[in-house]
Design a protein around this motif. Structure first.
Motif, PDB file in Angstrom:
ATOM      1  N   TYR A  57       0.782  -1.225   0.000  1.00  0.00           N
ATOM      2  CA  TYR A  57       0.000   0.000   0.000  1.00  0.00           C
ATOM      3  C   TYR A  57       0.812   1.271   0.000  1.00  0.00           C
ATOM      4  O   TYR A  57       0.358   2.291  -0.495  1.00  0.00           O
ATOM      5  CB  TYR A  57      -0.932   0.016   1.208  1.00  0.00           C
ATOM      6  CG  TYR A  57      -1.883  -1.128   1.183  1.00  0.00           C
ATOM      7  CD1 TYR A  57      -2.828  -1.228   0.168  1.00  0.00           C
ATOM      8  CD2 TYR A  57      -1.836  -2.119   2.138  1.00  0.00           C
ATOM      9  CE1 TYR A  57      -3.697  -2.288   0.120  1.00  0.00           C
ATOM     10  CE2 TYR A  57      -2.705  -3.186   2.094  1.00  0.00           C
ATOM     11  CZ  TYR A  57      -3.639  -3.267   1.087  1.00  0.00           C
ATOM     12  OH  TYR A  57      -4.497  -4.311   1.035  1.00  0.00           O
TER      13      TYR A  57
ATOM     14  N   LYS B 140       1.405   2.925  -3.404  1.00  0.00           N
ATOM     15  CA  LYS B 140       0.149   3.454  -3.910  1.00  0.00           C
ATOM     16  C   LYS B 140      -0.185   4.764  -3.208  1.00  0.00           C
ATOM     17  O   LYS B 140      -0.578   5.739  -3.817  1.00  0.00           O
ATOM     18  CB  LYS B 140      -0.956   2.427  -3.631  1.00  0.00           C
ATOM     19  CG  LYS B 140      -1.947   2.296  -4.754  1.00  0.00           C
ATOM     20  CD  LYS B 140      -3.051   1.336  -4.393  1.00  0.00           C
ATOM     21  CE  LYS B 140      -2.623  -0.098  -4.463  1.00  0.00           C
ATOM     22  NZ  LYS B 140      -3.682  -1.016  -4.049  1.00  0.00           N
TER      23      LYS B 140
ATOM     24  N   ASN C 257       2.101   7.494  -4.355  1.00  0.00           N
ATOM     25  CA  ASN C 257       1.774   7.903  -5.718  1.00  0.00           C
ATOM     26  C   ASN C 257       0.688   8.954  -5.740  1.00  0.00           C
ATOM     27  O   ASN C 257       0.747   9.917  -6.492  1.00  0.00           O
ATOM     28  CB  ASN C 257       1.274   6.698  -6.522  1.00  0.00           C
ATOM     29  CG  ASN C 257       2.434   5.942  -7.115  1.00  0.00           C
ATOM     30  OD1 ASN C 257       3.554   6.441  -7.109  1.00  0.00           O
ATOM     31  ND2 ASN C 257       2.174   4.748  -7.601  1.00  0.00           N
ATOM     32  N   HIS C 258      -0.311   8.717  -4.918  1.00  0.00           N
ATOM     33  CA  HIS C 258      -1.472   9.581  -5.003  1.00  0.00           C
ATOM     34  C   HIS C 258      -1.370  10.789  -4.102  1.00  0.00           C
ATOM     35  O   HIS C 258      -2.154  11.701  -4.209  1.00  0.00           O
ATOM     36  CB  HIS C 258      -2.720   8.795  -4.640  1.00  0.00           C
ATOM     37  CG  HIS C 258      -2.927   7.659  -5.576  1.00  0.00           C
ATOM     38  ND1 HIS C 258      -2.972   7.843  -6.919  1.00  0.00           N
ATOM     39  CD2 HIS C 258      -3.067   6.333  -5.356  1.00  0.00           C
ATOM     40  CE1 HIS C 258      -3.153   6.679  -7.502  1.00  0.00           C
ATOM     41  NE2 HIS C 258      -3.199   5.746  -6.588  1.00  0.00           N
TER      42      HIS C 258
ATOM     43  N   GLN D 142     -10.905   4.290  -8.879  1.00  0.00           N
ATOM     44  CA  GLN D 142      -9.876   5.327  -8.830  1.00  0.00           C
ATOM     45  C   GLN D 142     -10.188   6.449  -9.835  1.00  0.00           C
ATOM     46  O   GLN D 142     -10.000   7.626  -9.553  1.00  0.00           O
ATOM     47  CB  GLN D 142      -8.520   4.717  -9.136  1.00  0.00           C
ATOM     48  CG  GLN D 142      -7.373   5.647  -8.785  1.00  0.00           C
ATOM     49  CD  GLN D 142      -6.056   5.120  -9.296  1.00  0.00           C
ATOM     50  OE1 GLN D 142      -5.845   3.921  -9.368  1.00  0.00           O
ATOM     51  NE2 GLN D 142      -5.159   6.020  -9.635  1.00  0.00           N
TER      52      GLN D 142
ATOM     53  N   LYS E 294     -10.752   9.665  -7.901  1.00  0.00           N
ATOM     54  CA  LYS E 294      -9.576  10.530  -7.984  1.00  0.00           C
ATOM     55  C   LYS E 294      -9.284  11.008  -9.391  1.00  0.00           C
ATOM     56  O   LYS E 294      -8.318  11.742  -9.610  1.00  0.00           O
ATOM     57  CB  LYS E 294      -8.365   9.775  -7.433  1.00  0.00           C
ATOM     58  CG  LYS E 294      -8.553   9.476  -5.957  1.00  0.00           C
ATOM     59  CD  LYS E 294      -7.542   8.523  -5.414  1.00  0.00           C
ATOM     60  CE  LYS E 294      -7.812   8.273  -3.936  1.00  0.00           C
ATOM     61  NZ  LYS E 294      -7.113   7.099  -3.427  1.00  0.00           N
TER      62      LYS E 294
ATOM     63  N   SER F  46      -7.902   9.511 -11.828  1.00  0.00           N
ATOM     64  CA  SER F  46      -6.541   9.190 -12.253  1.00  0.00           C
ATOM     65  C   SER F  46      -6.483   7.709 -12.612  1.00  0.00           C
ATOM     66  O   SER F  46      -7.420   6.958 -12.383  1.00  0.00           O
ATOM     67  CB  SER F  46      -5.542   9.497 -11.141  1.00  0.00           C
ATOM     68  OG  SER F  46      -5.821   8.717 -10.013  1.00  0.00           O
TER      69      SER F  46
ATOM     70  N   ASP G  18      -3.629   4.298 -12.874  1.00  0.00           N
ATOM     71  CA  ASP G  18      -2.300   3.701 -12.732  1.00  0.00           C
ATOM     72  C   ASP G  18      -2.135   2.589 -13.749  1.00  0.00           C
ATOM     73  O   ASP G  18      -2.972   1.698 -13.829  1.00  0.00           O
ATOM     74  CB  ASP G  18      -2.137   3.092 -11.331  1.00  0.00           C
ATOM     75  CG  ASP G  18      -1.834   4.145 -10.303  1.00  0.00           C
ATOM     76  OD1 ASP G  18      -1.456   5.247 -10.721  1.00  0.00           O
ATOM     77  OD2 ASP G  18      -1.984   3.864  -9.109  1.00  0.00           O
TER      78      ASP G  18
ATOM     79  N   GLU H 220      -1.490  -3.056  -8.094  1.00  0.00           N
ATOM     80  CA  GLU H 220      -1.525  -4.309  -7.356  1.00  0.00           C
ATOM     81  C   GLU H 220      -2.972  -4.746  -7.189  1.00  0.00           C
ATOM     82  O   GLU H 220      -3.867  -3.922  -7.128  1.00  0.00           O
ATOM     83  CB  GLU H 220      -0.912  -4.128  -5.963  1.00  0.00           C
ATOM     84  CG  GLU H 220       0.569  -4.319  -5.920  1.00  0.00           C
ATOM     85  CD  GLU H 220       1.301  -3.005  -5.803  1.00  0.00           C
ATOM     86  OE1 GLU H 220       0.684  -2.032  -5.355  1.00  0.00           O
ATOM     87  OE2 GLU H 220       2.473  -2.961  -6.179  1.00  0.00           O
TER      88      GLU H 220
END
Lengths: 745, 230
Positions: free
Chosen positions: A436, A439, A442-443, B21, B25, B27, B29, B33
């Protein structure tokens, strides 16, 4: 590709052998060919049989305790796994017995197979050497160790021929072992360390390095070895070790946890069997943490040859990689301690107490408030209140705040009399860190509110209960004014899978009360007021001291070694480091609290500490590979203390060891820190110099201290004085650097 | 503000987390994961009031807060799913348009939702085909060699959705195409439901506060004894 080559060369070799030696029994010859073509697991067996042919005349001298009938019966049972070739193998076993070879020869040859497969490159050029193995000596040593039940040693005699093999081994190079390295470099023997996981039926699950084709071969051998011991002596093979005269030592450690078998291969001479077992147990625990023992058993109970690889996903393998990488390449002092250890985020006692109060207060609030509040919930918000929350008190099992990057504990909320095992906590930290944190980071820059992402993760804590899952509510947050920079996580663990909403309410409450605290000016005043160092010395002078002590360590960089000594001093000057004038680095562990402190460092000092640990436990062992010359007069003191009753209670062991490390003046640009193994490398164009370091190990029933002096600081007396100061400092600052109780409910 | 609980279901790696996401948000990725357990997020959106009723207060935008459960698609987390969709107001069942099997999986999810959820008619289910960015590039020959292209026919999925009275969208979490619509449509529908409910309640002289509580409390407890201390 390479694996296939090996197969063919070995096949050729065996053909040669049989023709040269003209085997007495033609039956076997037929079987040979059959077996080679059947499976990779059978291949080593044929190979073994070939070698037994060579060695059987000499092997007759050996004494064997095993009774022969027993051996046949057992071989039959083992062969049942491979029904298609069982007939042939039955004949083989008969043949084996009829030519009066013995089982010890088999084992010693199996070991050679392992060697062969690992170092197959060299083997292909040394066929003649293999046939001249002195089984006599090796098997007596094996015999002895079979009786010892677990530990086998392949002694020098056996490796007469392997000296020239070992000389060609590339592990003298400072090869940094990373999981990604195996791309394009599929040779297993290039690695200093390797881990294998396979099922009890011999199916590969994971290998840290090496291509599939290679590892399948190796796992066949591992499987055979483990099964052999299981069948013949009904015991688990733990470790065998090879020492050669060229100072290359190789250790193979096994952990048999039916239905999973794990093996570690290490060329690090300082790692003990216990260290490796510890590491294997950690890997096994990771598997359990995602599957649980119950599920694992169920999967394999249906079909013993179940392929677990299909069941695991990519992230699981990535996590296995990162765990292996962590064990092999990163500096994690907790792996030094057999009993495990945790690192605590150092902070002022006052702040930690505040945190504990918050945790406890919010917890108590949540137990009382929700039960009365229940009626005011609208149906929309009461998804997770199917019942009255009458049993909220047991829904929270354990709560904690951690610093994610460094896997350090900040604060703990726990029921009375319950603690979680360090392995379980490390697994959780590792999961959070690898899964986590990236992640989150990243955000973090791009979005407004990452805090809204709450996680609800089932994790099996193998040391707590390997059959069930616990559910973790995880929320990331930052709170720089109070806790300092970095990403923190609040973890609330419950045994009930539907208690998310309750834990979320509690979690939100905790985080908001912490934020509230930050705004409290009174507290911030106390921080600045008490933030002025320890022992009355001001923080700046303390820092200066630290810097001074590190200027001397720059000596290392003169030797072309990138010593990124980077001591991050925790923010807010919450806790400073102890005086470390002549000390390069130290690890102090409180045995009672199972917690340790060591200044953060961007350098892998593991080998030094392992060396120190090993030297102090076995003072007479001087056959060391890389840290060559040991101080001839080690300063070893043992003294006893008496308690108030006059009974002897504390046995203190104090050791000072001198490292004499040959280091190369050469720039290894791609290597972090420095590697002691460079000492063996004597390529032309490099000049050699010697680096001398004193190491102190101080072990009492109360604490353990391992300490490395600054390079070239050779004043034992002063170093001991420093060690004492550090111990004094650690004891004095125990509330800051350790968590004694936590918030207990 | 109205709060609704929404759950995402579907096979593993169809892009549930990516859709969330994108929605929460905005966005994406490339590398993600797979979800362990579940992640809980919330996002508030504003919809225009349909305002066909005489509801006087709703001249402005209506804020709707979604509490989103982004679940793990892997089979081994299957046993946790009921906990997430129980009491949900809406479910987004996701499949991957480039993977045929994922639609079958989505269909089983829909069946499970229909059979297990008490208030079947109230649960808004939206069937969503993700990854349409992968098929729009099939004109490019080089691209199509890498990507499998469309495997699930648009009509097949659409028909299934119609048959079972589901909302249906094809989206791309990568480009963002269609994602917003999924949630706005759900929000609008949920709001419509609410207005109808309110109207019904008004006819009932009983105080609606009480009624809603009773509904919540009478929900059957699905506490199964899987707690570790068993």
């Amino acid at each position: 590709m390479r694996a296939r080559d090996i197969n063919t060369t070995i096949h050729n070799a065996s053909d040669n052998d049989t023709t040269i030696k003209d085997p007495p029994n033609s039956n076997l010859n037929v079987n040979n060919d059959f077996l080679v073509s059947t499976s990779s697991i059978a291949q080593p067996i044929t190979n073994t049989i070939n070698t037994i042919y060579e060695t059987s005349p000499t092997a007759t001298d050996d004494i064997l305790d095993l009774d022969r009938n027993n051996a046949t019966i057992n071989s039959n049972t083992s062969i049942l796994r491979m029904p298609s070739i069982s007939k042939n193998l039955n004949k083989l076993t008969d043949d084996l017995l009829s030519i009066n070879s013995n089982v010890t020869a088999l084992t010693s040859n199996l070991q050679e197979d392992l060697l062969q497969s690992i170092y197959s490159d060299t083997i292909t050029h040394n066929n003649s050497n293999i046939t001249t193995v002195n089984t006599n000596n090796s098997s007596t040593s094996t015999n002895r160790n079979i009786n010892d039940a677990v530990i086998m040693k392949m002694d020098d005699v056996n490796l007469n021929r392997s000296d020239d093999l070992f000389l060609k081994l590339p592990d003298l190079l400072p090869h940094t072992v990373t999981a990604s390295d195996n791309i394009g470099n599929d040779d297993v023997c290039h690695f200093k360390k390797n881990f294998f996981i396979l099922s009890s039926a011999g199916k590969p699950i994971y290998s840290m390095h090496g291509s599939d084709e290679q590892s399948i071969n190796l796992m066949g051998v591992i499987h055979t070895l483990v099964e052999f011991f299981k069948i013949n002596k009904n015991c688990d093979l733990k470790t065998f070790e090879m020492n050669s005269k060229s100072n290359t030592s190789c250790k193979f450690t096994f952990l048999n946890k039916h239905p999973i078998v794990l093996m570690a291969h290490s060329t690090n001479p300082y790692e003990t069997e216990l260290h490796l077992l510890n590491q294997l147990d950690f890997l096994y625990s990771y598997l359990l943490s995602i599957l649980s023992k119950r599920q694992l058993d169920r999967l394999f109970s249906k079909r013993e040859n179940f392929d677990l690889r299909n069941f695991l996903n990519q992230e699981n393998f990535q996590n296995l990689n990162s765990i292996c990488n962590m064990i092999c390449n990163e500096f994690h002092p907790e792996f030094l301690f057999y009993s495990g250890s945790l690192q605590v985020y150092p902070m002022k006692k006052k702040i930690r107490d505040k945190l504990h109060t918050i945790l406890l207060k919010c917890y108590v609030n949540s137990t009382t408030v929700t039960s009365t509040d229940n009626t005011t919930f609208t149906p929309l918000t009461s998804f997770f209140y199917p019942d009255h929350s009458r049993d909220l008190s047991i829904s929270l099992l354990y709560g904690m705040i951690t610093l994610v990057e460094r896997a350090q504990l900040v604060s703990v909320l726990r029921p009375k009399g319950h603690t979680l095992h360090t392995t379980d906590l490390h697994l959780l930290f590792q999961l959070i860190k690898s899964q986590y944190l990236p992640k989150y980071l990243n955000h973090n820059g791009s979005t407004n509110d990452t805090g809204s992402n709450d996680l609800w993760v089932p994790v099996c804590f193998p040391k707590f209960n390997s059959n069930g899952f616990l559910y973790c509510f995880i929320k990331f947050f930052t709170n720089e004014p109070l806790l300092g920079p970095g990403c923190f996580s609040l973890i609330l663990i419950s045994a009930k899978k539907d208690s998310f909403q309750r834990l979320k309410t509690l979690g939100d409450q905790i985080i908001s009360s912490m934020e509230h605290l930050t705004l409290n000016k009174i507290l911030s005043k106390t921080i600045t007021a008490t933030g002025n160092g320890i022992n009355g010395s001001s923080s700046t002078s303390q820092q200066r001291k630290i810097h001074r002590s590190y200027s001397s360590s720059n000596l290392l960089s003169n030797y072309g070694i990138t010593s990124n000594v980077n001591y991050d001093i925790p923010t807010l000057n919450i806790v400073l480091l102890p005086p470390m004038d002549n000390v390069y680095h130290f690890i102090y562990k409180s045995k009672n609290l199972v917690q340790h402190i060591s200044p953060p460092i961007n350098e892998n000092l593991m080998d030094y500490y392992l060396y120190l640990q090993k030297q102090c436990s076995t003072p007479n062992n001087t056959s060391l590979a890389n840290l060559a010359s040991l101080d001839t007069t080690p300063n070893k003191e043992s003294f006893n203390a008496r308690n108030s009753n006059g009974n002897m209670v504390v046995v203190t062991q104090l050791d000072i060891k001198r490292y004499d490390v040959d280091i190369m003046i050469e720039s290894y640009n791609d290597i972090d820190g420095y590697d002691t193994t460079t000492g063996k490398d004597t390529k032309p164009g490099q000049s050699q110099s010697s680096l001398q370091i004193y190491g102190v190990s101080w072990i009492t029933t109360d604490f353990e201290l391992y300490l490395l002096g600054n390079p070239y600081f050779l004043n034992k007396r002063k170093l001991l004085q420093n060690a004492k100061e550090i111990i004094y400092w650690c004891k004095k600052n125990e509330p800051r650097i350790f968590i004694k109780q936590g918030a207990v409910f | 503000m109205l709060q609704y609980k929404l759950v995402l279901l579907g096979d593993s790696s169809v892009g549930k987390s990516s859709i969330v996401q994108r929605f929460v948000k905005d966005s994406f990725d490339e590398q993600r994961e797979s979800t362990i357990g579940a992640a809980f997020l919330s996002q508030t959106i504003k919809i225009k009031s349909p305002n066909k009723d005489n509801d006087q207060e709703n001249d402005e935008d209506i804020a709707i807060k979604f509490e989103i459960w982004d679940t793990a698609g892997q089979e081994r987390y299957r046993s946790l799913a009921p906990m997430y969709y129980r009491n949900a107001n809406a479910a987004v069942v996701v499949y991957d348009v480039t993977a045929k099997d994922s639609l079958n999986k989505a269909i089983t999810w829909v069946d499970e939702l229909k059979s297990k959820v008490d208030d079947e008619k109230k649960l808004v289910i939206s069937l969503v085909g993700n990854k349409i960015d992968l098929i729009s590039s099939t004109n490019d020959i080089n691209e199509s060699a890498n990507s499998p292209g469309r495997q699930v026919d648009l009509l097949d999925a659409e028909n299934f959705a119609k048959e079972h009275n589901l909302l249906f969208h094809e989206v791309s979490a990568k480009t963002g195409k269609g994602v917003r619509d999924v949630f706005y449509e759900i929000a609008t529908l949920l709001y419509k439901q609410k207005l109808e409910d309110d109207a019904l309640n008004k006819k009932d002289t009983n105080e609606n506060e009480d009624r809603s509580i009773n509904v919540a409390l009478s929900r059957p407890s699905t506490n199964d004894p899987t707690s570790c201390c068993s």
